[in-house]
Design a protein around this motif. Structure first.
Motif, PDB file in Angstrom:
ATOM      1  N   UNK A  63      -1.031   1.200 -18.534  1.00  0.00           N
ATOM      2  CA  UNK A  63       0.192   0.609 -17.966  1.00  0.00           C
ATOM      3  C   UNK A  63       1.306   1.610 -17.717  1.00  0.00           C
ATOM      4  N   UNK A  64       1.362   2.672 -18.511  1.00  0.00           N
ATOM      5  CA  UNK A  64       2.452   3.646 -18.394  1.00  0.00           C
ATOM      6  C   UNK A  64       1.870   4.968 -17.897  1.00  0.00           C
ATOM      7  N   UNK A  65       2.138   5.281 -16.630  1.00  0.00           N
ATOM      8  CA  UNK A  65       1.602   6.498 -16.021  1.00  0.00           C
ATOM      9  C   UNK A  65       2.452   6.857 -14.810  1.00  0.00           C
ATOM     10  N   UNK A  66       2.404   8.118 -14.373  1.00  0.00           N
ATOM     11  CA  UNK A  66       3.230   8.525 -13.230  1.00  0.00           C
ATOM     12  C   UNK A  66       2.793   7.894 -11.918  1.00  0.00           C
ATOM     13  N   UNK A  67       1.487   7.602 -11.778  1.00  0.00           N
ATOM     14  CA  UNK A  67       1.025   6.853 -10.614  1.00  0.00           C
ATOM     15  C   UNK A  67       1.174   5.364 -10.910  1.00  0.00           C
ATOM     16  N   UNK A  68       1.361   4.573  -9.880  1.00  0.00           N
ATOM     17  CA  UNK A  68       1.486   3.130 -10.083  1.00  0.00           C
ATOM     18  C   UNK A  68       0.215   2.595 -10.731  1.00  0.00           C
ATOM     19  N   UNK A  69       0.358   1.863 -11.836  1.00  0.00           N
ATOM     20  CA  UNK A  69      -0.806   1.316 -12.529  1.00  0.00           C
ATOM     21  C   UNK A  69      -1.477   0.256 -11.675  1.00  0.00           C
ATOM     22  N   UNK A  70      -2.798   0.214 -11.748  1.00  0.00           N
ATOM     23  CA  UNK A  70      -3.538  -0.831 -11.044  1.00  0.00           C
ATOM     24  C   UNK A  70      -3.628  -2.117 -11.877  1.00  0.00           C
ATOM     25  N   UNK A  71      -3.137  -2.083 -13.102  1.00  0.00           N
ATOM     26  CA  UNK A  71      -3.121  -3.288 -13.927  1.00  0.00           C
ATOM     27  C   UNK A  71      -4.516  -3.772 -14.291  1.00  0.00           C
ATOM     28  N   UNK A  72      -4.708  -5.094 -14.283  1.00  0.00           N
ATOM     29  CA  UNK A  72      -6.013  -5.670 -14.604  1.00  0.00           C
ATOM     30  C   UNK A  72      -6.817  -5.854 -13.325  1.00  0.00           C
ATOM     31  N   UNK A  73      -8.068  -5.401 -13.369  1.00  0.00           N
ATOM     32  CA  UNK A  73      -8.949  -5.483 -12.207  1.00  0.00           C
ATOM     33  C   UNK A  73     -10.204  -6.267 -12.561  1.00  0.00           C
ATOM     34  N   UNK A  74     -10.525  -7.257 -11.762  1.00  0.00           N
ATOM     35  CA  UNK A  74     -11.818  -7.923 -11.941  1.00  0.00           C
ATOM     36  C   UNK A  74     -12.910  -6.996 -11.434  1.00  0.00           C
ATOM     37  N   UNK A  75     -14.137  -7.259 -11.837  1.00  0.00           N
ATOM     38  CA  UNK A  75     -15.226  -6.417 -11.340  1.00  0.00           C
ATOM     39  C   UNK A  75     -15.406  -6.588  -9.829  1.00  0.00           C
ATOM     40  N   UNK A  76     -15.073  -7.753  -9.305  1.00  0.00           N
ATOM     41  CA  UNK A  76     -15.130  -7.922  -7.843  1.00  0.00           C
ATOM     42  C   UNK A  76     -14.120  -6.991  -7.178  1.00  0.00           C
ATOM     43  N   UNK A  77     -12.925  -6.892  -7.767  1.00  0.00           N
ATOM     44  CA  UNK A  77     -11.905  -6.012  -7.194  1.00  0.00           C
ATOM     45  C   UNK A  77     -12.307  -4.544  -7.344  1.00  0.00           C
ATOM     46  N   UNK A  78     -12.914  -4.182  -8.453  1.00  0.00           N
ATOM     47  CA  UNK A  78     -13.377  -2.798  -8.625  1.00  0.00           C
ATOM     48  C   UNK A  78     -14.380  -2.446  -7.525  1.00  0.00           C
ATOM     49  N   UNK A  79     -15.294  -3.357  -7.233  1.00  0.00           N
ATOM     50  CA  UNK A  79     -16.283  -3.111  -6.185  1.00  0.00           C
ATOM     51  C   UNK A  79     -15.615  -2.995  -4.817  1.00  0.00           C
ATOM     52  N   UNK A  80     -14.595  -3.835  -4.566  1.00  0.00           N
ATOM     53  CA  UNK A  80     -13.854  -3.742  -3.306  1.00  0.00           C
ATOM     54  C   UNK A  80     -13.157  -2.387  -3.182  1.00  0.00           C
ATOM     55  N   UNK A  81     -12.576  -1.923  -4.283  1.00  0.00           N
ATOM     56  CA  UNK A  81     -11.892  -0.624  -4.273  1.00  0.00           C
ATOM     57  C   UNK A  81     -12.882   0.513  -4.044  1.00  0.00           C
ATOM     58  N   UNK A  82     -14.048   0.428  -4.656  1.00  0.00           N
ATOM     59  CA  UNK A  82     -15.065   1.465  -4.460  1.00  0.00           C
ATOM     60  C   UNK A  82     -15.504   1.511  -2.999  1.00  0.00           C
ATOM     61  N   UNK A  83     -15.703   0.333  -2.396  1.00  0.00           N
ATOM     62  CA  UNK A  83     -16.085   0.292  -0.983  1.00  0.00           C
ATOM     63  C   UNK A  83     -14.970   0.853  -0.100  1.00  0.00           C
ATOM     64  N   UNK A  84     -13.727   0.491  -0.433  1.00  0.00           N
ATOM     65  CA  UNK A  84     -12.590   0.979   0.354  1.00  0.00           C
ATOM     66  C   UNK A  84     -12.453   2.498   0.241  1.00  0.00           C
ATOM     67  N   UNK A  85     -12.698   3.036  -0.947  1.00  0.00           N
ATOM     68  CA  UNK A  85     -12.633   4.487  -1.124  1.00  0.00           C
ATOM     69  C   UNK A  85     -13.719   5.172  -0.303  1.00  0.00           C
ATOM     70  N   UNK A  86     -14.923   4.620  -0.335  1.00  0.00           N
ATOM     71  CA  UNK A  86     -16.016   5.198   0.449  1.00  0.00           C
ATOM     72  C   UNK A  86     -15.700   5.151   1.942  1.00  0.00           C
ATOM     73  N   UNK A  87     -15.098   4.048   2.399  1.00  0.00           N
ATOM     74  CA  UNK A  87     -14.734   3.928   3.806  1.00  0.00           C
ATOM     75  C   UNK A  87     -13.644   4.932   4.165  1.00  0.00           C
ATOM     76  N   UNK A  88     -12.714   5.140   3.236  1.00  0.00           N
ATOM     77  CA  UNK A  88     -11.682   6.146   3.462  1.00  0.00           C
ATOM     78  C   UNK A  88     -12.258   7.541   3.597  1.00  0.00           C
ATOM     79  N   UNK A  89     -13.276   7.851   2.808  1.00  0.00           N
ATOM     80  CA  UNK A  89     -13.943   9.155   2.923  1.00  0.00           C
ATOM     81  C   UNK A  89     -14.695   9.254   4.244  1.00  0.00           C
ATOM     82  N   UNK A  90     -15.286   8.135   4.694  1.00  0.00           N
ATOM     83  CA  UNK A  90     -15.906   8.121   6.025  1.00  0.00           C
ATOM     84  C   UNK A  90     -14.876   8.505   7.082  1.00  0.00           C
ATOM     85  N   UNK A  91     -13.693   7.902   6.975  1.00  0.00           N
ATOM     86  CA  UNK A  91     -12.632   8.126   7.963  1.00  0.00           C
ATOM     87  C   UNK A  91     -12.180   9.585   7.966  1.00  0.00           C
TER      88      UNK A  91
END
Length: 511
Positions: free
Chosen positions: A28-56
């Motif tokens: 919760x306390x960090x210099x980058x904005x905390x992502x808070x609580x993440x469901x496993x569905x949201x973690x998977x969405x973030x992983x896909x979004x990161x991979x797509x960002x690397x594609x871009x």
């Protein structure tokens, strides 16, 4: 039927089976904005979004993505968003200095570099084709939620991560961990240490360190909950154990001591009694510490012996039913041994006393260092560089054959520190050894011969010289001045003679 093993298997299962469950609680306390609580569905969405960002960005399969970060949900997700989609993650020790990070980025050929905001100024001069400071701004650039990622074909023998470790050379070596290595290591960790979907795992262990020993994968695949701890502090560990119902954590002996110290001042019953189990690795702690963990904390003490090169599991030591009736002191004596080989692991000790390993978790090789790879894997065994004995299937580590000091669970190449000392104009000769230390297991000591006419140089000056050029944990904590250093007739430094006075009377030559 044979389906290639991939680290993505773990998140795929978590999303399918435990999609609505909270999977990660970010710091919760960090210099980058905390992502808070993440469901496993949201973690998977973030992983896909990161991979797509690397594609871009045009980052193709097999390209390296380096990340220098304290523990965070972003780092944890990157194990899947990078490695799970065909790239190679290079998690870098955040304690390293800029010159050391620059070497790793260059040697790995990383085209992307992500830097913790707390380290941004210190690493300002480290360059990569695509460099980002982690935070909300980089999230907007790196995570593409509007498109689907390319899913490149992954062989289980492809490199998933490159983890840099200090060895017997002045420069760290990049350990290539394949998808197969990581998958089987994670499965073995979960099996031997009894992980389940009821666990709440506290990340006291740095995630960069041998990929958090593979527990980011194991905990995810089983649907257990990750509690991210950015910085290790004994009292804060106890607070998180109490607040989140933590059942499982890992760390070096120094972390154990921090918790014990904090527990001595804790107001009320120590959290986690009869619930928490802790894996300790890096070096075997004294038997008295094992007893304190079990009696004062009421936590189960477990031990692991491993190396970055073995992903890292080699042996497991966990109390057995046969030991239940033993007095606490006797059980502690058994628990400080490295333990029995993990399932599928073969061990032997050669004529020189070196521990050799064969298993499915042994590295594919050192990145772009074929000679070092051939030396480490000669005769179809991995040569650990550690000395030990095997008795009735139980391994005990007794000495370190290679020139490495393990301080607080971190490897320190004595050669690297010696090279730094030789950079001081007053130093004629230098030898760096590990000596026993109550808190850190071992600490770095420098034995120095000065050049003629340089007798005014002080211990503090040489330590400061090293701290300006090396990570703090690598720098000597003490310096002794000598008239000469013992050498063989061929000029080889006799470090065993230098170590002997500090280790005399001890059963093991590691601490």
């Amino acid at each position: 039927m044979q389906i290639p093993l991939s680290v993505m298997d773990f998140l795929d299962r978590a999303e399918l089976v435990y999609g609505d469950r909270v999977g990660i609680v970010d710091e919760p306390v960090q210099p980058a904005e905390s992502w808070g609580e993440l469901s496993y569905r949201r973690v998977a969405e973030l992983a896909r979004a990161q991979a797509t960002g690397l594609d871009r960005l045009g980052v193709g399969p097999g390209e390296r993505v380096a990340i220098v970060s304290h523990n965070s949900a972003r780092l944890l997700t990157s194990f899947f968003g990078v490695s799970g989609y065909g790239r190679v993650l290079v998690p870098v020790n955040f304690r390293l200095r800029a010159e050391e990070v620059a070497y790793i980025v260059e040697q790995s050929g990383a085209s992307v570099l992500l830097v913790d905001p707390e380290l941004a100024d210190a690493l300002d001069g480290v360059v990569a084709e695509h460099k980002f400071v982690i935070g909300a701004d980089s999230d907007a650039l790196l995570y593409d939620f509007d498109n689907a990622p390319r899913r490149y074909a992954i062989s289980e023998n492809d490199t998933a991560t490159i983890n840099y470790t200090s060895g017997t050379t002045a420069r760290p070596k990049g350990v290539q961990i394949t998808h197969r290595n990581a998958w089987l290591n994670a499965t073995l960790m979960g099996l031997h240490y009894g992980a389940s979907d009821r666990d709440v795992y506290l990340h006291t262990l740095p995630m960069f360190h041998a990929n958090g020993w593979g527990l980011p994968f194991a905990i995810t695949g089983l649907g257990a909950r990750h509690i991210v701890l950015r910085k290790v502090d004994g009292a804060e560990i106890l607070r998180r154990v109490e607040r989140h119902g933590v059942t499982f954590l890992s760390g070096a002996p120094a972390v154990v001591q921090m918790v014990l110290d904090a527990a001595a001042d804790w107001d009320g019953p120590v959290p986690g009694r009869d619930r928490v189990r802790m894996i300790v690795a890096g070096a075997p702690p004294p038997t008295s510490v094992v007893q304190q963990v079990e009696e004062q904390l009421g936590w189960e003490f477990m031990q692991l012996y491993g190396l970055t090169e073995t992903a890292p599991i080699v042996t497991v030591n966990r109390s057995r039913a046969e030991w239940d009736a033993l007095p606490a002191a006797e059980r502690a004596e058994k628990l400080v041994q490295a333990g029995a080989p993990a399932l599928g692991t073969q061990l032997r000790v050669d004529a020189s006393g070196e521990v050799l390993v064969r298993s499915n978790t042994v590295l594919d090789g050192y990145w772009r260092q074929p000679e070092a790879t051939a030396e480490a894997l000669r005769d179809d065994w991995f040569h650990t560089g550690d000395g030990g004995t095997l008795t009735d299937g139980q391994l005990t580590i007794s000495d370190r054959k290679k020139d490495v000091i393990i301080s607080g669970g971190e490897n320190v190449s004595s050669i690297e520190v010696e090279d730094c000392l030789y950079g001081h104009p007053a130093v004629a000769e230098a030898a760096v050894i590990g000596v026993p230390h109550e808190k850190w297991g071992e600490t770095v000591k420098a034995l120095v011969v000065l050049r003629d006419g340089q007798g005014t140089v002080t211990e503090a000056e040489l330590i400061a010289h090293c701290k300006q050029r090396l990570a703090g944990y690598k720098s000597p904590t003490s310096v002794e001045f000598r008239d000469a250093l013992p050498r063989t007739a061929t000029g080889k430094l006799q470090k065993f003679r230098l170590r002997e006075p500090y280790w005399s009377g001890r059963e093991r030559q590691v601490n």
